[in-house]
Design a protein around this motif. Structure first.
Motif, PDB file in Angstrom:
ATOM      1  N   THR A  67       0.822  -1.221   0.000  1.00  0.00           N
ATOM      2  CA  THR A  67       0.000   0.000   0.000  1.00  0.00           C
ATOM      3  C   THR A  67       0.855   1.269   0.000  1.00  0.00           C
ATOM      4  OG1 THR A  67      -0.233  -0.232   2.420  1.00  0.00           O
ATOM      5  CG2 THR A  67      -2.027  -1.071   1.054  1.00  0.00           C
ATOM      6  N   GLY A  68       2.153   1.123  -0.306  1.00  0.00           N
ATOM      7  CA  GLY A  68       2.977   2.305  -0.521  1.00  0.00           C
ATOM      8  C   GLY A  68       3.874   2.722   0.617  1.00  0.00           C
ATOM      9  N   HIS A  69       3.937   1.946   1.685  1.00  0.00           N
ATOM     10  CA  HIS A  69       4.782   2.291   2.826  1.00  0.00           C
ATOM     11  C   HIS A  69       6.206   1.766   2.636  1.00  0.00           C
ATOM     12  CE1 HIS A  69       1.699   3.673   5.771  1.00  0.00           C
ATOM     13  NE2 HIS A  69       0.896   2.898   5.067  1.00  0.00           N
ATOM     14  N   THR A  70       7.172   2.459   3.236  1.00  0.00           N
ATOM     15  CA  THR A  70       8.503   1.901   3.458  1.00  0.00           C
ATOM     16  C   THR A  70       8.408   1.114   4.760  1.00  0.00           C
ATOM     17  OG1 THR A  70       9.546   3.782   2.368  1.00  0.00           O
ATOM     18  CG2 THR A  70      10.937   2.443   3.820  1.00  0.00           C
ATOM     19  N   ALA A  71       8.390  -0.203   4.670  1.00  0.00           N
ATOM     20  CA  ALA A  71       8.003  -1.024   5.822  1.00  0.00           C
ATOM     21  C   ALA A  71       9.143  -1.881   6.340  1.00  0.00           C
ATOM     22  CB  ALA A  71       6.817  -1.909   5.451  1.00  0.00           C
ATOM     23  N   HIS A  72       9.170  -2.021   7.667  1.00  0.00           N
ATOM     24  CA  HIS A  72      10.107  -2.905   8.363  1.00  0.00           C
ATOM     25  C   HIS A  72       9.289  -3.717   9.359  1.00  0.00           C
ATOM     26  CE1 HIS A  72      12.922   0.188   6.918  1.00  0.00           C
ATOM     27  NE2 HIS A  72      12.146   1.069   7.534  1.00  0.00           N
ATOM     28  N   GLN A  73       9.932  -4.617  10.066  1.00  0.00           N
ATOM     29  CA  GLN A  73       9.264  -5.308  11.171  1.00  0.00           C
ATOM     30  C   GLN A  73      10.206  -5.372  12.361  1.00  0.00           C
ATOM     31  OE1 GLN A  73       8.731  -9.696  10.628  1.00  0.00           O
ATOM     32  NE2 GLN A  73       9.372  -9.309   8.545  1.00  0.00           N
ATOM     33  N   ALA A  74       9.611  -5.489  13.548  1.00  0.00           N
ATOM     34  CA  ALA A  74      10.401  -5.549  14.782  1.00  0.00           C
ATOM     35  C   ALA A  74       9.783  -6.590  15.704  1.00  0.00           C
ATOM     36  CB  ALA A  74      10.442  -4.192  15.465  1.00  0.00           C
ATOM     37  N   GLY A  75      10.581  -7.080  16.623  1.00  0.00           N
ATOM     38  CA  GLY A  75      10.110  -8.117  17.538  1.00  0.00           C
ATOM     39  C   GLY A  75       9.238  -7.592  18.659  1.00  0.00           C
ATOM     40  N   SER A  76       9.292  -6.278  18.909  1.00  0.00           N
ATOM     41  CA  SER A  76       8.490  -5.704  19.983  1.00  0.00           C
ATOM     42  C   SER A  76       8.318  -4.208  19.739  1.00  0.00           C
ATOM     43  CB  SER A  76       9.165  -5.909  21.346  1.00  0.00           C
ATOM     44  OG  SER A  76      10.348  -5.126  21.423  1.00  0.00           O
ATOM     45  N   LEU A  77       7.381  -3.609  20.475  1.00  0.00           N
ATOM     46  CA  LEU A  77       7.201  -2.156  20.414  1.00  0.00           C
ATOM     47  C   LEU A  77       8.478  -1.426  20.818  1.00  0.00           C
ATOM     48  CD1 LEU A  77       3.673  -1.776  22.042  1.00  0.00           C
ATOM     49  CD2 LEU A  77       4.330  -0.811  19.833  1.00  0.00           C
ATOM     50  N   ALA A  78       9.116  -1.921  21.875  1.00  0.00           N
ATOM     51  CA  ALA A  78      10.340  -1.277  22.362  1.00  0.00           C
ATOM     52  C   ALA A  78      11.428  -1.315  21.295  1.00  0.00           C
ATOM     53  CB  ALA A  78      10.815  -1.945  23.645  1.00  0.00           C
ATOM     54  N   ASP A  79      11.592  -2.482  20.642  1.00  0.00           N
ATOM     55  CA  ASP A  79      12.610  -2.596  19.588  1.00  0.00           C
ATOM     56  C   ASP A  79      12.301  -1.644  18.434  1.00  0.00           C
ATOM     57  OD1 ASP A  79      13.804  -4.569  21.069  1.00  0.00           O
ATOM     58  OD2 ASP A  79      13.080  -6.246  19.843  1.00  0.00           O
ATOM     59  N   ALA A  80      11.016  -1.566  18.070  1.00  0.00           N
ATOM     60  CA  ALA A  80      10.613  -0.682  16.970  1.00  0.00           C
ATOM     61  C   ALA A  80      10.928   0.772  17.304  1.00  0.00           C
ATOM     62  CB  ALA A  80       9.130  -0.858  16.685  1.00  0.00           C
ATOM     63  N   LEU A  81      10.600   1.185  18.524  1.00  0.00           N
ATOM     64  CA  LEU A  81      10.809   2.577  18.922  1.00  0.00           C
ATOM     65  C   LEU A  81      12.298   2.899  19.043  1.00  0.00           C
ATOM     66  CD1 LEU A  81       9.451   5.217  19.661  1.00  0.00           C
ATOM     67  CD2 LEU A  81       9.240   4.400  22.017  1.00  0.00           C
ATOM     68  N   GLN A  82      13.076   1.956  19.548  1.00  0.00           N
ATOM     69  CA  GLN A  82      14.521   2.166  19.662  1.00  0.00           C
ATOM     70  C   GLN A  82      15.148   2.400  18.289  1.00  0.00           C
ATOM     71  OE1 GLN A  82      15.625  -1.328  21.859  1.00  0.00           O
ATOM     72  NE2 GLN A  82      15.601  -0.274  23.838  1.00  0.00           N
ATOM     73  N   ALA A  83      14.709   1.620  17.301  1.00  0.00           N
ATOM     74  CA  ALA A  83      15.259   1.759  15.948  1.00  0.00           C
ATOM     75  C   ALA A  83      14.905   3.112  15.345  1.00  0.00           C
ATOM     76  CB  ALA A  83      14.734   0.633  15.058  1.00  0.00           C
ATOM     77  N   ILE A  84      13.666   3.554  15.567  1.00  0.00           N
ATOM     78  CA  ILE A  84      13.253   4.863  15.036  1.00  0.00           C
ATOM     79  C   ILE A  84      14.018   5.981  15.742  1.00  0.00           C
ATOM     80  CG2 ILE A  84      11.317   6.489  14.865  1.00  0.00           C
ATOM     81  CD1 ILE A  84       9.474   3.965  14.660  1.00  0.00           C
ATOM     82  N   ALA A  85      14.121   5.899  17.080  1.00  0.00           N
ATOM     83  CA  ALA A  85      14.804   6.940  17.859  1.00  0.00           C
ATOM     84  C   ALA A  85      16.292   7.024  17.515  1.00  0.00           C
ATOM     85  CB  ALA A  85      14.605   6.691  19.343  1.00  0.00           C
ATOM     86  N   ALA A  86      16.894   5.880  17.193  1.00  0.00           N
ATOM     87  CA  ALA A  86      18.317   5.874  16.818  1.00  0.00           C
ATOM     88  C   ALA A  86      18.519   6.630  15.507  1.00  0.00           C
ATOM     89  CB  ALA A  86      18.811   4.436  16.681  1.00  0.00           C
ATOM     90  N   GLN A  87      17.532   6.528  14.628  1.00  0.00           N
ATOM     91  CA  GLN A  87      17.610   7.179  13.321  1.00  0.00           C
ATOM     92  C   GLN A  87      17.214   8.654  13.417  1.00  0.00           C
ATOM     93  OE1 GLN A  87      15.009   5.295  10.425  1.00  0.00           O
ATOM     94  NE2 GLN A  87      14.728   7.236   9.357  1.00  0.00           N
ATOM     95  N   ASP A  88      16.191   8.944  14.232  1.00  0.00           N
ATOM     96  CA  ASP A  88      15.651  10.313  14.329  1.00  0.00           C
ATOM     97  C   ASP A  88      15.077  10.531  15.732  1.00  0.00           C
ATOM     98  OD1 ASP A  88      14.489  12.754  14.038  1.00  0.00           O
ATOM     99  OD2 ASP A  88      13.323  12.259  12.251  1.00  0.00           O
TER     100      ASP A  88
END
Length: 425
Positions: free
Chosen positions: A382-403
């Protein structure tokens, strides 16, 4: 209180009384209500709400309005987010553990081991508690549909309300808007006025036909009332005049329409000016564009702008996309977990233009979760740049590390939202 008499234990026991989670008939409810001496006939005046989107927010605004006018209000809603007790509010206060345990136990005993669904027996428990507690009004939100919903047992409510109807729960309610609208309009009662929020033409035709057959006066958006934003204020207009109010404190452009329905209800009930002001300024409804400002997730990304929303169908996706488009510009990333019973592509599609990335997660502890890999695949489609993570915490850590200063919206399911609020509410 003994360990086998807590509400959690009794609720677990109730889950075993019916093999299906959803089975839409009213026979079992009528049987149990009769065994309980018909609490549904002893409720304070009832305002009954159905619709696909906006039921909870509209109910929250009506409650805030009535309480702002000095009234006491019962409220029943579902599903809960963090604790079952959220579903039952008695005269303005969440039901206590002792009271909940007592009414659940009483309903379980009165049911005598007969087949009944979890939602049906817990709805009977809510009605029992409300019938025994004095209040000025009772707000009842349908769980699913309307016509055969366990809340649809009050012969003569004071008012019914239909919030916007769209495609959702097709397996139970029908595969067209007209069929779904027919189920929702099943809450209309002979001679009882019904406030109607904005509707697609196909749904409105069904509602109007049903109302005409029952002699139920409609108080319809676009005909009898209007609500819109003007110069940073909310304007509401109906046949009795115009109200100039602050914008609803619940964020999102769609909340103006929900507030309009709440105001139409309050004006019909002649609740007064204080009620109208309180409806838009005092309502509280968790997981509807709720800002998270403390808890373990906030600690992971303290510089980020962290939001939570439980919307999960295409109409909710469109409303969220409109709201995100109106916020001050900031890199926006989604963390999304969904149920496998929802139209994930329909929810995700409108959000693609507003998000730099989407990280998919599975919903912890939820048997019907869509696997993160599936959510990520559909997001890409549906047009997203998509990834997956094992947990909410892992997902947020990856985003925060980038921005570190990103805007992050956790979305896709009320069950995911509940998981978040248990630790971050």
């Amino acid at each position: 209180m003994s360990k086998d008499k807590t509400s959690d234990v009794i609720l677990d026991r109730m889950m075993a009384l019916h093999p299906k989670v959803i089975d839409l008939v009213l026979d079992r409810v009528w049987r149990l209500l009769a065994a309980l001496d018909h609490p549904e006939q002893k409720l304070p005046p009832v305002i009954h709400l159905a619709g696909t989107n906006g039921k909870g927010s509209t109910q929250a605004m009506i409650r805030a309005g009535l309480e702002g006018a000095g009234k006491t209000v019962h409220a029943y809603t579902s599903p809960h987010l963090a604790r079952f007790h959220e579903r039952i509010r008695l005269a303005g206060t969440l039901i206590t553990e002792e009271h909940l345990t007592a009414v659940l136990d009483e309903c379980y005993a009165a049911n005598s081991g007969e087949t009944i669904t979890y939602f049906e027996i817990t709805t009977c428990a809510a009605l029992l508690a409300m019938a025994r507690t004095p209040a000025d009004y009772t707000l009842l939100e349908t769980g699913l549909g309307g016509r055969l919903d366990a809340t649809n047992v009050v012969d003569k409510p004071a008012l019914t309300i239909l919030t916007p109807i769209s495609m959702d729960h097709e397996a139970f309610l029908g595969d067209t808007l007209a069929k779904i609208a027919g189920e929702k309009a099943g809450i209309l009662k002979r001679g009882v006025p019904c406030v109607v929020g904005p509707q697609p033409d196909e749904a409105m035709e069904v509602i109007e036909a049903r109302a005409q057959a029952l002699g139920a006066p409609l108080i319809a958006h676009g005909q009898h009332w209007h609500a819109f934003e003007e110069r940073g204020r909310m304007v509401y207009q109906d046949e009795t005049g115009l109200l100039d109010l602050p914008l609803p404190n619940l964020p999102g452009g769609h909340q103006i329409e929900n507030a309009g329905a709440a105001l139409a209800a309050l004006r019909h009930l002649q609740a007064g000016e204080a009620a109208c002001d309180a409806a838009v300024t005092q309502a509280v409804w968790p997981a509807r564009m709720q800002r998270l400002k403390h808890g373990p997730l906030f600690d992971i990304a303290p510089e980020a702008e962290l939001w939570l929303d439980g919307g999960h169908n295409p109409a909710a996706g469109e409303a969220l996309a409109r709201h995100l488009a109106r916020l001050p510009q900031r890199p926006t990333h989604l963390i999304c977990g969904m149920l496998n019973t929802k139209d994930a592509r329909g929810f995700l599609r409108p959000l693609a233009a507003q998000a730099q990335s989407l990280t998919a997660v599975s919903i912890p502890g939820e048997a019907n979760t869509l696997p993160a890999s599936e959510t990520a695949r559909m997001a890409q489609e549906t047009g997203h740049t998509a990834h997956q993570a094992g947990s909410l915490a892992d997902a947020l850590q990856a985003i925060a590390a980038q921005d570190p200063r990103a805007r992050v919206l956790i979305c896709g399911s009320l069950y995911l939202a509940g998981n978040v609020l248990r630790e971050n509410g």
